[in-house]
Design a protein around this motif. Structure first.
Motif, PDB file in Angstrom:
ATOM      1  N   GLU A   6     -24.483 -20.319   5.388  1.00 46.01           N
ATOM      2  CA  GLU A   6     -23.059 -20.491   5.075  1.00 46.01           C
ATOM      3  C   GLU A   6     -22.854 -21.235   3.759  1.00 46.01           C
ATOM      4  O   GLU A   6     -21.971 -20.882   2.972  1.00 46.01           O
ATOM      5  CB  GLU A   6     -22.360 -21.213   6.225  1.00 46.01           C
ATOM      6  CG  GLU A   6     -22.234 -20.342   7.463  1.00 46.01           C
ATOM      7  CD  GLU A   6     -21.751 -21.081   8.692  1.00 46.01           C
ATOM      8  OE1 GLU A   6     -21.723 -22.332   8.692  1.00 46.01           O
ATOM      9  OE2 GLU A   6     -21.405 -20.393   9.677  1.00 46.01           O
ATOM     10  N   ARG A   7     -23.670 -22.252   3.491  1.00 52.80           N
ATOM     11  CA  ARG A   7     -23.559 -22.967   2.209  1.00 52.80           C
ATOM     12  C   ARG A   7     -23.940 -22.058   1.040  1.00 52.80           C
ATOM     13  O   ARG A   7     -23.346 -22.137  -0.039  1.00 52.80           O
ATOM     14  CB  ARG A   7     -24.406 -24.232   2.213  1.00 52.80           C
ATOM     15  CG  ARG A   7     -23.781 -25.380   2.986  1.00 52.80           C
ATOM     16  CD  ARG A   7     -24.501 -26.700   2.750  1.00 52.80           C
ATOM     17  NE  ARG A   7     -25.910 -26.636   3.063  1.00 52.80           N
ATOM     18  CZ  ARG A   7     -26.458 -26.995   4.219  1.00 52.80           C
ATOM     19  NH1 ARG A   7     -25.689 -27.458   5.192  1.00 52.80           N
ATOM     20  NH2 ARG A   7     -27.751 -26.912   4.408  1.00 52.80           N
ATOM     21  N   GLN A  42     -29.879 -24.731  -1.794  1.00 52.76           N
ATOM     22  CA  GLN A  42     -30.171 -24.117  -0.500  1.00 52.76           C
ATOM     23  C   GLN A  42     -31.607 -23.587  -0.433  1.00 52.76           C
ATOM     24  O   GLN A  42     -32.065 -23.133   0.611  1.00 52.76           O
ATOM     25  CB  GLN A  42     -29.179 -22.988  -0.199  1.00 52.76           C
ATOM     26  CG  GLN A  42     -27.730 -23.416  -0.222  1.00 52.76           C
ATOM     27  CD  GLN A  42     -27.479 -24.746   0.453  1.00 52.76           C
ATOM     28  OE1 GLN A  42     -27.802 -24.933   1.627  1.00 52.76           O
ATOM     29  NE2 GLN A  42     -26.920 -25.691  -0.292  1.00 52.76           N
ATOM     30  N   VAL A  55     -28.484 -23.582  14.462  1.00 56.72           N
ATOM     31  CA  VAL A  55     -27.323 -24.185  13.789  1.00 56.72           C
ATOM     32  C   VAL A  55     -27.706 -24.623  12.373  1.00 56.72           C
ATOM     33  O   VAL A  55     -26.973 -24.382  11.409  1.00 56.72           O
ATOM     34  CB  VAL A  55     -26.765 -25.375  14.606  1.00 56.72           C
ATOM     35  CG1 VAL A  55     -25.741 -26.152  13.804  1.00 56.72           C
ATOM     36  CG2 VAL A  55     -26.166 -24.878  15.916  1.00 56.72           C
ATOM     37  N   ALA A  56     -28.859 -25.244  12.230  1.00 56.69           N
ATOM     38  CA  ALA A  56     -29.293 -25.733  10.910  1.00 56.69           C
ATOM     39  C   ALA A  56     -29.480 -24.572   9.929  1.00 56.69           C
ATOM     40  O   ALA A  56     -29.049 -24.655   8.764  1.00 56.69           O
ATOM     41  CB  ALA A  56     -30.582 -26.535  11.045  1.00 56.69           C
ATOM     42  N   GLN A  91     -34.928 -31.489   5.147  1.00 53.28           N
ATOM     43  CA  GLN A  91     -33.830 -30.520   5.233  1.00 53.28           C
ATOM     44  C   GLN A  91     -34.381 -29.105   5.297  1.00 53.28           C
ATOM     45  O   GLN A  91     -35.358 -28.785   4.619  1.00 53.28           O
ATOM     46  CB  GLN A  91     -32.920 -30.629   3.995  1.00 53.28           C
ATOM     47  CG  GLN A  91     -32.259 -31.962   3.824  1.00 53.28           C
ATOM     48  CD  GLN A  91     -31.220 -32.214   4.892  1.00 53.28           C
ATOM     49  OE1 GLN A  91     -30.446 -31.329   5.231  1.00 53.28           O
ATOM     50  NE2 GLN A  91     -31.206 -33.410   5.438  1.00 53.28           N
ATOM     51  N   ARG A 101     -28.162 -21.532  10.110  1.00 48.80           N
ATOM     52  CA  ARG A 101     -26.861 -20.899   9.832  1.00 48.80           C
ATOM     53  C   ARG A 101     -26.090 -21.699   8.791  1.00 48.80           C
ATOM     54  O   ARG A 101     -25.442 -21.127   7.918  1.00 48.80           O
ATOM     55  CB  ARG A 101     -26.039 -20.753  11.109  1.00 48.80           C
ATOM     56  CG  ARG A 101     -24.709 -20.070  10.814  1.00 48.80           C
ATOM     57  CD  ARG A 101     -24.026 -19.568  12.040  1.00 48.80           C
ATOM     58  NE  ARG A 101     -22.776 -18.943  11.647  1.00 48.80           N
ATOM     59  CZ  ARG A 101     -22.616 -17.651  11.394  1.00 48.80           C
ATOM     60  NH1 ARG A 101     -23.621 -16.829  11.515  1.00 48.80           N
ATOM     61  NH2 ARG A 101     -21.439 -17.176  11.049  1.00 48.80           N
ATOM     62  N   ARG A 102     -26.171 -23.016   8.870  1.00 45.81           N
ATOM     63  CA  ARG A 102     -25.486 -23.849   7.869  1.00 45.81           C
ATOM     64  C   ARG A 102     -26.023 -23.575   6.470  1.00 45.81           C
ATOM     65  O   ARG A 102     -25.267 -23.568   5.501  1.00 45.81           O
ATOM     66  CB  ARG A 102     -25.617 -25.329   8.222  1.00 45.81           C
ATOM     67  CG  ARG A 102     -24.781 -25.667   9.465  1.00 45.81           C
ATOM     68  CD  ARG A 102     -24.686 -27.137   9.708  1.00 45.81           C
ATOM     69  NE  ARG A 102     -23.889 -27.733   8.632  1.00 45.81           N
ATOM     70  CZ  ARG A 102     -23.979 -28.997   8.262  1.00 45.81           C
ATOM     71  NH1 ARG A 102     -24.814 -29.811   8.870  1.00 45.81           N
ATOM     72  NH2 ARG A 102     -23.224 -29.464   7.295  1.00 45.81           N
ATOM     73  N   TYR A 125     -20.893 -19.896   0.485  1.00 45.59           N
ATOM     74  CA  TYR A 125     -19.822 -20.721  -0.080  1.00 45.59           C
ATOM     75  C   TYR A 125     -20.096 -21.027  -1.548  1.00 45.59           C
ATOM     76  O   TYR A 125     -19.204 -20.914  -2.396  1.00 45.59           O
ATOM     77  CB  TYR A 125     -19.696 -22.006   0.736  1.00 45.59           C
ATOM     78  CG  TYR A 125     -18.666 -22.973   0.230  1.00 45.59           C
ATOM     79  CD1 TYR A 125     -17.312 -22.696   0.339  1.00 45.59           C
ATOM     80  CD2 TYR A 125     -19.048 -24.179  -0.358  1.00 45.59           C
ATOM     81  CE1 TYR A 125     -16.351 -23.595  -0.124  1.00 45.59           C
ATOM     82  CE2 TYR A 125     -18.100 -25.078  -0.819  1.00 45.59           C
ATOM     83  CZ  TYR A 125     -16.759 -24.778  -0.704  1.00 45.59           C
ATOM     84  OH  TYR A 125     -15.821 -25.670  -1.165  1.00 45.59           O
TER      85      TYR A 125
END
Length: 152
Positions: free
Chosen positions: A19-20, A36, A12-13, A124, A15-16, A23
């Protein structure tokens, strides 16, 4: 925490992050795009090698200078822990829109596989290296459903 739960949270981390990245590219936000990546992160693409956040921050502006709009869709991602970091293969479709000489709307579509290396920085997950592999491209006419540049 069980190994399955840790793997799920890692997926999940990461993939975020993917996605960011997409975006930020579509939004034209260089700061979000560069965030990122780790400080000395690297993006390898057909348009060149971008090393470090100072170079990475310019990537969305390069897209904006070339295209009227972009649309990056993140599909599946396969993640593997690797030492203190992680590796992933991220599958995407990227569409790049521009107006042709006759004013018609055209789309340059890329089928992409990203080969990703991730590291933790200040708690992060971030990309340490992303290699963009283009599997195929096509260009085709489009019909616009909404005016470009409406990102609100």
């Amino acid at each position: 925490m069980s190994g399955q739960t840790e793997d799920l949270l890692l997926g999940v981390a990461l993939r975020r992050v993917a996605e960011r990245y997409a975006y930020a590219a579509d939004l034209g936000d260089g700061d979000l795009f560069a965030a990122q990546f780790v400080d000395d992160g690297v993006l390898e693409s057909p348009r060149g090698l971008f090393e470090g956040r100072a170079a990475l921050v310019a990537v969305p502006a390069l897209l904006r200078a070339r295209y009227a709009e972009t649309f990056h869709a993140v599909h599946n991602q396969v993640v593997h822990p690797a030492g203190e970091g992680a590796e992933a293969v991220t599958y995407c479709i990227a569409r790049h829109f521009w107006h042709g000489e006759a004013g018609d709307l055209l789309c340059y579509e890329m089928t992409i596989r990203y080969l990703d290396l991730f590291a933790r920085e200040t708690g992060q997950w971030r990309l340490s290296r992303r290699r963009l592999v283009v599997l195929g491209t096509r260009t085709f006419p489009m019909e616009a459903a909404a005016p470009f540049a409406q990102r609100d």
